[in-house]
Design a protein around this motif. Structure first.
Motif, PDB file in Angstrom:
ATOM      1  N   LEU A   1      44.400 -31.440 -42.226  1.00  0.00           N
ATOM      2  CA  LEU A   1      44.715 -30.387 -43.192  1.00  0.00           C
ATOM      3  C   LEU A   1      43.528 -29.432 -43.315  1.00  0.00           C
ATOM      4  O   LEU A   1      42.379 -29.870 -43.381  1.00  0.00           O
ATOM      5  N   PRO A   2      43.794 -28.128 -43.371  1.00  0.00           N
ATOM      6  CA  PRO A   2      42.687 -27.150 -43.420  1.00  0.00           C
ATOM      7  C   PRO A   2      41.716 -27.385 -44.568  1.00  0.00           C
ATOM      8  O   PRO A   2      40.497 -27.301 -44.379  1.00  0.00           O
ATOM      9  N   ASP A   3      42.224 -27.658 -45.765  1.00  0.00           N
ATOM     10  CA  ASP A   3      41.329 -27.858 -46.910  1.00  0.00           C
ATOM     11  C   ASP A   3      40.442 -29.078 -46.715  1.00  0.00           C
ATOM     12  O   ASP A   3      39.248 -29.053 -47.035  1.00  0.00           O
ATOM     13  N   THR A   4      41.039 -30.149 -46.189  1.00  0.00           N
ATOM     14  CA  THR A   4      40.261 -31.369 -45.959  1.00  0.00           C
ATOM     15  C   THR A   4      39.193 -31.130 -44.909  1.00  0.00           C
ATOM     16  O   THR A   4      38.035 -31.539 -45.065  1.00  0.00           O
ATOM     17  N   MET A   5      39.566 -30.459 -43.830  1.00  0.00           N
ATOM     18  CA  MET A   5      38.608 -30.207 -42.763  1.00  0.00           C
ATOM     19  C   MET A   5      37.463 -29.322 -43.248  1.00  0.00           C
ATOM     20  O   MET A   5      36.297 -29.566 -42.915  1.00  0.00           O
ATOM     21  N   TYR A   6      37.789 -28.314 -44.049  1.00  0.00           N
ATOM     22  CA  TYR A   6      36.739 -27.437 -44.574  1.00  0.00           C
ATOM     23  C   TYR A   6      35.788 -28.224 -45.470  1.00  0.00           C
ATOM     24  O   TYR A   6      34.570 -28.042 -45.416  1.00  0.00           O
ATOM     25  N   MET A   7      36.349 -29.099 -46.301  1.00  0.00           N
ATOM     26  CA  MET A   7      35.517 -29.917 -47.166  1.00  0.00           C
ATOM     27  C   MET A   7      34.604 -30.823 -46.342  1.00  0.00           C
ATOM     28  O   MET A   7      33.410 -30.963 -46.637  1.00  0.00           O
ATOM     29  N   ILE A   8      35.150 -31.445 -45.309  1.00  0.00           N
ATOM     30  CA  ILE A   8      34.344 -32.313 -44.445  1.00  0.00           C
ATOM     31  C   ILE A   8      33.213 -31.525 -43.808  1.00  0.00           C
ATOM     32  O   ILE A   8      32.057 -31.970 -43.759  1.00  0.00           O
ATOM     33  N   ILE A   9      33.512 -30.334 -43.318  1.00  0.00           N
ATOM     34  CA  ILE A   9      32.493 -29.494 -42.681  1.00  0.00           C
ATOM     35  C   ILE A   9      31.393 -29.140 -43.676  1.00  0.00           C
ATOM     36  O   ILE A   9      30.190 -29.212 -43.367  1.00  0.00           O
ATOM     37  N   CYS A  10      31.776 -28.754 -44.900  1.00  0.00           N
ATOM     38  CA  CYS A  10      30.780 -28.403 -45.919  1.00  0.00           C
ATOM     39  C   CYS A  10      29.873 -29.584 -46.237  1.00  0.00           C
ATOM     40  O   CYS A  10      28.642 -29.440 -46.351  1.00  0.00           O
ATOM     41  N   LEU A  11      30.456 -30.768 -46.382  1.00  0.00           N
ATOM     42  CA  LEU A  11      29.668 -31.939 -46.739  1.00  0.00           C
ATOM     43  C   LEU A  11      28.769 -32.378 -45.588  1.00  0.00           C
ATOM     44  O   LEU A  11      27.640 -32.838 -45.808  1.00  0.00           O
ATOM     45  N   LEU A  12      29.247 -32.236 -44.366  1.00  0.00           N
ATOM     46  CA  LEU A  12      28.387 -32.541 -43.219  1.00  0.00           C
ATOM     47  C   LEU A  12      27.209 -31.575 -43.152  1.00  0.00           C
ATOM     48  O   LEU A  12      26.080 -31.971 -42.825  1.00  0.00           O
ATOM     49  N   GLU A  13      27.464 -30.312 -43.464  1.00  0.00           N
ATOM     50  CA  GLU A  13      26.367 -29.343 -43.496  1.00  0.00           C
ATOM     51  C   GLU A  13      25.340 -29.729 -44.559  1.00  0.00           C
ATOM     52  O   GLU A  13      24.134 -29.577 -44.365  1.00  0.00           O
ATOM     53  N   ARG A  14      25.806 -30.252 -45.682  1.00  0.00           N
ATOM     54  CA  ARG A  14      24.878 -30.702 -46.718  1.00  0.00           C
ATOM     55  C   ARG A  14      24.033 -31.866 -46.226  1.00  0.00           C
ATOM     56  O   ARG A  14      22.826 -31.937 -46.505  1.00  0.00           O
ATOM     57  N   LEU A  15      24.656 -32.792 -45.522  1.00  0.00           N
ATOM     58  CA  LEU A  15      23.895 -33.910 -44.980  1.00  0.00           C
ATOM     59  C   LEU A  15      22.842 -33.433 -43.986  1.00  0.00           C
ATOM     60  O   LEU A  15      21.711 -33.940 -43.959  1.00  0.00           O
ATOM     61  N   ILE A  16      23.200 -32.446 -43.182  1.00  0.00           N
ATOM     62  CA  ILE A  16      22.244 -31.902 -42.208  1.00  0.00           C
ATOM     63  C   ILE A  16      21.066 -31.262 -42.929  1.00  0.00           C
ATOM     64  O   ILE A  16      19.896 -31.469 -42.569  1.00  0.00           O
ATOM     65  N   GLY A  17      21.358 -30.458 -43.963  1.00  0.00           N
ATOM     66  CA  GLY A  17      20.285 -29.835 -44.728  1.00  0.00           C
ATOM     67  C   GLY A  17      19.375 -30.863 -45.366  1.00  0.00           C
ATOM     68  O   GLY A  17      18.148 -30.709 -45.382  1.00  0.00           O
ATOM     69  N   MET A  18      19.973 -31.922 -45.900  1.00  0.00           N
ATOM     70  CA  MET A  18      19.184 -33.006 -46.481  1.00  0.00           C
ATOM     71  C   MET A  18      18.268 -33.636 -45.434  1.00  0.00           C
ATOM     72  O   MET A  18      17.070 -33.851 -45.674  1.00  0.00           O
ATOM     73  N   ALA A  19      18.819 -33.940 -44.261  1.00  0.00           N
ATOM     74  CA  ALA A  19      18.026 -34.583 -43.213  1.00  0.00           C
ATOM     75  C   ALA A  19      16.899 -33.681 -42.732  1.00  0.00           C
ATOM     76  O   ALA A  19      15.789 -34.150 -42.439  1.00  0.00           O
ATOM     77  N   LYS A  20      17.150 -32.390 -42.638  1.00  0.00           N
ATOM     78  CA  LYS A  20      16.122 -31.458 -42.171  1.00  0.00           C
ATOM     79  C   LYS A  20      14.971 -31.339 -43.165  1.00  0.00           C
ATOM     80  O   LYS A  20      13.861 -30.946 -42.783  1.00  0.00           O
ATOM     81  N   ALA A  21      15.216 -31.647 -44.439  1.00  0.00           N
ATOM     82  CA  ALA A  21      14.181 -31.512 -45.467  1.00  0.00           C
ATOM     83  C   ALA A  21      13.408 -32.805 -45.687  1.00  0.00           C
ATOM     84  O   ALA A  21      12.692 -32.934 -46.678  1.00  0.00           O
ATOM     85  N   THR A  22      13.524 -33.758 -44.781  1.00  0.00           N
ATOM     86  CA  THR A  22      12.866 -35.054 -44.959  1.00  0.00           C
ATOM     87  C   THR A  22      11.350 -34.900 -45.082  1.00  0.00           C
ATOM     88  O   THR A  22      10.706 -34.244 -44.263  1.00  0.00           O
ATOM     89  N   GLN A  23      10.806 -35.484 -46.134  1.00  0.00           N
ATOM     90  CA  GLN A  23       9.374 -35.562 -46.363  1.00  0.00           C
ATOM     91  C   GLN A  23       9.037 -37.008 -46.722  1.00  0.00           C
ATOM     92  O   GLN A  23       9.921 -37.785 -47.086  1.00  0.00           O
ATOM     93  N   PRO A  24       7.758 -37.410 -46.630  1.00  0.00           N
ATOM     94  CA  PRO A  24       7.423 -38.812 -46.934  1.00  0.00           C
ATOM     95  C   PRO A  24       7.940 -39.291 -48.289  1.00  0.00           C
ATOM     96  O   PRO A  24       8.396 -40.427 -48.415  1.00  0.00           O
ATOM     97  N   ARG A  25       7.916 -38.408 -49.301  1.00  0.00           N
ATOM     98  CA  ARG A  25       8.344 -38.840 -50.635  1.00  0.00           C
ATOM     99  C   ARG A  25       9.849 -39.067 -50.724  1.00  0.00           C
ATOM    100  O   ARG A  25      10.308 -39.826 -51.583  1.00  0.00           O
ATOM    101  N   THR A  26      10.614 -38.371 -49.901  1.00  0.00           N
ATOM    102  CA  THR A  26      12.082 -38.484 -49.987  1.00  0.00           C
ATOM    103  C   THR A  26      12.677 -39.239 -48.814  1.00  0.00           C
ATOM    104  O   THR A  26      13.892 -39.368 -48.727  1.00  0.00           O
ATOM    105  N   GLN A  27      11.845 -39.733 -47.915  1.00  0.00           N
ATOM    106  CA  GLN A  27      12.344 -40.357 -46.688  1.00  0.00           C
ATOM    107  C   GLN A  27      13.253 -41.539 -46.967  1.00  0.00           C
ATOM    108  O   GLN A  27      14.320 -41.688 -46.363  1.00  0.00           O
ATOM    109  N   LYS A  28      12.877 -42.398 -47.913  1.00  0.00           N
ATOM    110  CA  LYS A  28      13.655 -43.611 -48.169  1.00  0.00           C
ATOM    111  C   LYS A  28      15.053 -43.273 -48.672  1.00  0.00           C
ATOM    112  O   LYS A  28      16.057 -43.845 -48.211  1.00  0.00           O
ATOM    113  N   ALA A  29      15.148 -42.331 -49.613  1.00  0.00           N
ATOM    114  CA  ALA A  29      16.457 -41.965 -50.151  1.00  0.00           C
ATOM    115  C   ALA A  29      17.338 -41.362 -49.070  1.00  0.00           C
ATOM    116  O   ALA A  29      18.546 -41.649 -49.002  1.00  0.00           O
TER     117      ALA A  29
END
Length: 815
Positions: A479-507
């Motif tokens: 479904l288009p809405d579901t796929m768009y939501m999945i894409i948005c959330l995956l982009e958030r995960l990517i942004g989170m991973a790219k911002a990894t620093q020693p203080r936030t690495q564990k989380a």
């Protein structure tokens, strides 16, 4: 003529270098007196518009540039004084103003000489004031006055252009728009002129900005504000360039000219830079009122405000040096000289102990208003997420205060708990996540930083886990809405991973571990959606890149096992799609997505390899080792790489063995790639020589009805190299690298080589050539006592054989 003129100046100076300075000055004066008639302000431009050739005028501008390059600012300014009642800089002001007025008055698209002359003169101004290095004594008072007048002229030119291009409909507007198309480059040139007389130009800009905002207030609700809004757009850009530097690649500091120019201002409330800054921030804060925002703040005007705030925040908001300056004892402040006092004011007026918190709150609330109130304005939203918010979290001292503010907490809550920000573009989700996670790294307590990240991403992980656990996932996922939501959330995960620093690495690792199972499920469900597949791979690449150096054996095992699962699933879903029979279709968008996948997989393997280089801890019992995963991935990727794929740029190295050049030429036209093939084939040969398997067969021959595995990667590259040498225009400068790559391929695949040779001989149009070519092929592999080893003497012998072979087939003209 310009080149001759330039070299006459240069050679003349070199000829007189042995004499005293007066001889050099006389030489420059002779040249200057000769060219003044070519560039006489108010006379020549009018003559050109009446039909006179512009070539002498352009040459005269070039000559002025050459003289400015060879002379000091003081000498340059004094030259015209010998001939006129004013200096060279004042003459330049008259000349440049004349060209600017000609640009406004004449809008014939064919008259490009004005634009060319304008560019040359701006470069001359840059040379004159750029070489002064902030030394006020190097430019005379008359020169500063001329710079101030010219800057005023340029600003008025911008305002006129803005008013006439506000609607962008008539031909005149189109011409003027073209005249300012080099916006940033031009504005940077204007800035150098403006800063040379900052004590005049900053108050002038304050006056212009005040006039524009006052005019806007008067006409709102009474007439169309489009023209004045466009003027404000350009004025804000100009002010932003004058008050701040771009800072690209450097630490941003307050411009030196502004620190030393205002020595007469000892009170913060009267400082021109402070007054101008507060007037703009006060104007920007009016956009927080919904009614005022709807009436006055168009998306285009907001773009300039966000752009200005992004640069201003990085320069003036709680600068790193402000804390040091603020601790100066009061009895020492009295003894500061003017320039030191001015510098102290600029470092502290928006510092941590003054108005910094107020400004920080205003800017954050403006960001919220922009993201909520301008739907569909992609450029504006991108500026906010990628420039202004990034500027806010760049410095730790700012982040600490930011995280404690209600406005920031509201923004973070909207990101983590509400759906309003999901209406932004999917790519901006990555930028937002990166901003919030970067801010979390500023907390003193690592546990608090990790908890902040967990709370921020909690809703993302819960949604991914819930959707992946649904029994009807295969239906719902499409479904288009579901796929768009999945894409948005995956982009958030990517942004989170790219911002990894020693203080936030564990989380971040815990979040990644939580969604691993869900991502595997989604990878299977979306096997027909390249965009989703790529984002899943991209997240894993960035997760491994940020985490692999920190993990112990247990967590490493978990991550490596996950990577192996991902590779296995991707392989099972895509190996047939990437067969050689389909490679001719790589021009379509779907195949472009496959290229992106392969590039990401190569990056993943490289990131895993970095762990093996820095960590020698033992693997967990029963878990796959990193080398096993790397070589499995190499086998998968090598099976999918075809000649067409190797034309793509950025398809980079794998295990530092398969390096692909960043250009669009074929792989065999690059020495770099030939060396990579040599490394790959040499590894395969040496492994087989000691009884190990080397690289297993992996190339699929789709001509077989049962998709039977037909040849390995080394056979494939051998075929490509032989085809290049025999059928293409082979460059002789590649001969050495090609020979080094070809020898291990021949040793590994002698039967394949013999069949290729026979196939080539059978297809020759002239049977009479076959004996000579057969002899050439035989000599290639047997002359000079060639052996079956890859030691250096044997490589040298094969290089000689290969060059002789190339000479022989070149002489036969078989191509």
């Amino acid at each position: 003529m310009w080149n001759i003129c330039h070299w006459n100046i240069v050679l003349g100076l070199e000829e007189f270098i042995q004499y005293n300075g007066h001889t050099q000055i006389n030489h420059l004066l002779q040249i200057l007196s000769s060219i003044l008639q070519w560039v006489e302000p108010g006379v020549v431009t009018e003559a050109i518009r009446c039909g006179r050739s512009e070539s002498e005028f352009i040459d005269g501008c070039h000559a002025l540039l050459s003289i400015a390059t060879l002379a000091t600012p003081t000498l340059f300014d004094s030259l015209v004084h010998s001939l006129r009642s004013f200096g060279t800089i004042h003459f330049m002001y008259l000349l440049t103003s004349d060209v600017v007025k000609a640009n406004i008055a004449d809008h014939d698209e064919e008259e490009t000489w004005m634009t060319e002359a304008f560019d040359i003169l701006l470069e001359t101004w840059t040379v004159v004031f750029g070489s002064s290095n902030g030394d006020e004594s190097s430019v005379s008072a008359e020169g500063k006055s001329a710079a101030a007048k010219l800057f005023t002229c340029l600003v008025e030119f911008l305002r006129k252009v803005a008013a006439e291009t506000a609607y962008g409909e008539d031909d005149h507007a189109e011409y003027l728009l073209a005249a300012v198309s080099k916006r940033d480059e031009r504005l940077e040139s204007y800035v150098i002129i403006g800063r040379a007389a900052a004590d005049v130009t900053i108050p002038y800009l304050f006056s212009v900005f005040s006039q524009c905002t006052s005019h806007l207030n008067q006409i709102i609700g009474k007439s169309d504000p489009t023209c004045i809004l466009e003027e404000l757009y350009w004025i804000l850009l100009m002010i932003g360039h004058v008050l701040t530097d771009s800072g690209e690649g450097e630490t941003i500091i307050i411009p030196e000219a502004l620190q030393v120019e205002f020595s007469d201002f000892l009170e913060e409330a009267q400082h021109p830079v402070v007054l101008l800054s507060w007037s703009i921030i006060d104007f920007a804060s009016q956009s927080l009122d919904p009614e005022r925002r709807a009436a006055c703040f168009s998306p285009r005007l907001m773009e300039s405000i966000i752009w200005f705030l992004a640069r201003w925040v990085e320069t003036y908001l709680m600068p790193a040096d402000s804390s040091k300056e603020s601790t100066t004892p009061k009895d020492e402040v009295v003894n500061l000289n003017g320039s030191q006092s001015s510098k102290r004011i600029l470092l502290n007026f928006a510092g941590e102990h003054k108005q910094g918190d107020v400004v920080l709150d205003i800017v954050t609330r403006i960001c919220i208003a922009v993201l909520n109130s301008y739907p569909g304005e992609n450029e504006l939203q991108a500026l906010t997420c990628q420039k202004l918010l990034v500027a806010l979290v760049r410095r730790r001292n700012v982040c600490v205060r930011l995280l404690a503010m209600n406005s920031w907490q509201d923004l973070a809550r909207a990101f983590s708990k509400e759906r309003i920000l999901l209406t932004l573009g999917s790519r901006l989700q990555r930028d937002l996540a990166k901003v919030f996670v970067s801010a979390a790294s500023s907390l003193n307590d690592p546990q608090a930083s990790n908890q902040y990240v967990m709370d921020l991403i909690e809703s993302t992980t819960l949604y991914l886990m819930e959707i992946s656990a649904r029994n009807d996932l295969n239906d719902v996922a499409q479904l288009p809405d579901t796929m768009y939501m999945i894409i948005c959330l995956l982009e958030r995960l990517i942004g989170m991973a790219k911002a990894t620093q020693p203080r936030t690495q564990k989380a971040i690792f815990d979040v990644g571990a939580t969604v691993m199972k869900s991502l595997i499920t989604l990878l299977k469900a979306y096997n027909n959606q390249p965009a989703v597949v790529y984002l899943i791979i991209r997240f894993v690449v960035d997760l491994v890149d940020g985490q692999i150096a920190y993990l112990d054996a247990k967590d490493t095992s978990l991550l490596v096992t996950f990577c192996l699962q991902l590779l296995q699933i991707y392989s099972s879903q895509n190996i047939r799609k990437m067969s050689l029979s389909h490679s001719s279709g790589l021009h379509c968008a779907a195949q472009d997505e496959k290229y992106k996948d392969l590039r990401a997989l190569l990056q993943l393997l490289t990131n895993l390899c970095s762990k093996e280089l820095i960590d020698f801890s033992p693997d967990e019992d029963g878990s796959p080792g990193i080398p096993e995963v790397i070589f499995f991935g190499l086998h998968i990727v090598s099976a999918m790489i075809s000649l067409e794929l190797l034309q793509y740029p950025k398809l980079s190295h794998c295990l530092q063995l398969l390096t692909l050049v960043s250009n669009t030429r074929m792989l065999t036209r690059s020495i770099c790639v030939l060396r990579a093939i040599n490394a790959l084939a040499s590894y395969h040969f040496r492994e087989q020589a000691v009884g190990r398997g080397g690289l297993p067969t992996h190339m699929v021959d789709s001509s077989c009805p049962d998709w039977r595995i037909q040849e390995n990667i080394c056979s494939h590259f051998l075929r490509l190299l032989v085809q290049l040498v025999l059928y293409e225009d082979f460059r002789m400068d590649l001969a050495g690298s090609a020979a080094d790559a070809l020898l291990p391929l021949l040793l590994c695949n002698q039967n394949t080589y013999q069949s290729l040779v026979q196939e080539f001989l059978d297809k020759l149009p002239l049977p009479s050539l076959r004996p000579r070519l057969a002899a050439a092929f035989h000599s290639l592999t047997s002359s000079n006592k060639l052996s079956t080893s890859l030691d250096r003497p044997n490589l040298i012998r094969f290089r000689k054989n290969f060059r002789e072979f190339l000479t022989e087939i070149s002489g036969l003209r078989i191509k």
